[in-house]
Motif scaffolding. Sequence first.
Motif, PDB file in Angstrom:
ATOM      1  N   LEU A 169      33.620   6.634  52.053  1.00  0.00           N
ATOM      2  CA  LEU A 169      34.854   6.836  51.284  1.00  0.00           C
ATOM      3  C   LEU A 169      36.080   6.726  52.172  1.00  0.00           C
ATOM      4  N   SER A 170      35.999   7.266  53.388  1.00  0.00           N
ATOM      5  CA  SER A 170      37.130   7.161  54.314  1.00  0.00           C
ATOM      6  C   SER A 170      37.436   5.705  54.618  1.00  0.00           C
ATOM      7  N   MET A 171      36.391   4.920  54.909  1.00  0.00           N
ATOM      8  CA  MET A 171      36.598   3.504  55.209  1.00  0.00           C
ATOM      9  C   MET A 171      37.143   2.764  53.992  1.00  0.00           C
ATOM     10  N   PHE A 172      36.652   3.107  52.824  1.00  0.00           N
ATOM     11  CA  PHE A 172      37.112   2.481  51.588  1.00  0.00           C
ATOM     12  C   PHE A 172      38.604   2.738  51.397  1.00  0.00           C
ATOM     13  N   TYR A 173      39.030   4.005  51.574  1.00  0.00           N
ATOM     14  CA  TYR A 173      40.438   4.338  51.367  1.00  0.00           C
ATOM     15  C   TYR A 173      41.325   3.778  52.464  1.00  0.00           C
ATOM     16  N   VAL A 174      40.834   3.722  53.695  1.00  0.00           N
ATOM     17  CA  VAL A 174      41.616   3.113  54.771  1.00  0.00           C
ATOM     18  C   VAL A 174      41.853   1.641  54.457  1.00  0.00           C
ATOM     19  N   ASP A 179      45.313  -2.728  52.599  1.00  0.00           N
ATOM     20  CA  ASP A 179      45.614  -3.792  51.635  1.00  0.00           C
ATOM     21  C   ASP A 179      46.970  -3.571  50.965  1.00  0.00           C
ATOM     22  N   ARG A 180      47.269  -2.337  50.603  1.00  0.00           N
ATOM     23  CA  ARG A 180      48.555  -2.039  49.952  1.00  0.00           C
ATOM     24  C   ARG A 180      49.717  -2.259  50.913  1.00  0.00           C
ATOM     25  N   LYS A 185      54.308  -5.367  52.804  1.00  0.00           N
ATOM     26  CA  LYS A 185      54.930  -6.148  53.877  1.00  0.00           C
ATOM     27  C   LYS A 185      55.257  -7.554  53.394  1.00  0.00           C
ATOM     28  N   THR A 186      54.317  -8.170  52.652  1.00  0.00           N
ATOM     29  CA  THR A 186      54.545  -9.498  52.103  1.00  0.00           C
ATOM     30  C   THR A 186      55.720  -9.485  51.142  1.00  0.00           C
ATOM     31  N   ALA A 187      55.768  -8.455  50.307  1.00  0.00           N
ATOM     32  CA  ALA A 187      56.873  -8.347  49.332  1.00  0.00           C
ATOM     33  C   ALA A 187      58.210  -8.183  50.037  1.00  0.00           C
TER      34      ALA A 187
END
Length: 191
Positions: A169-174, A179-180, A185-187
């Motif tokens: 779960l930690s890796m998933f949320y990291v 990604d966000r 940053k792209t925006a």
Amino acid sequence: MIAPPYWGENPMTVIMAMWDEDGSILVGTDSQATDEDGLKSEVKKVRLVAPDVPVIWSSAGNPAIGASGFAQWLATFNFKNTNWPKLAQEAGKVWSRLNGEQRERCKLAGLTLDVNSEQKYLSDGLLAGWLHGRAAMYGLDNDGNLVPYTTERLFAVGTGAPVAKAVFLSMFYVQEIKDRLTIMKTALTTA
């Protein structure tokens, strides 16, 4: 964090399976067994149910239940004329019977089972793979309950299961945060 009493110096087993994004199943385990005297040895914890059937099984806890009793039953099971619901139902009955017989032996020996000793005397397991082209993953707990894993990405059993789930779960949320941040940053750079 306060760790449960069975962590620390005591042996820890973890068996994990997860659905990958492409629909495949990834399975991993630790590869060590510790006997009552504390001697450690390398063991194979993931096994094919039969040489020509792409279904694996694994167990955590008492090796007599999984590696002996369940393996003997699997050797006699007819995989050609079955499907996942039938295999899962029969496997659950056998798993329940084997753990029930062990509970009776513990009772006769005057042992009281609790959360910690269940990990030593009883067994939890996993069935996963493809049967006649259909993928499935089932957890088998020491009460004989069958849990189909269809939406959860990770399944884990053994004393190390809570740690495996927390790390996953930690890796998933990291990764989700990363990604966000990339999207933000792209925006910002295109604004």
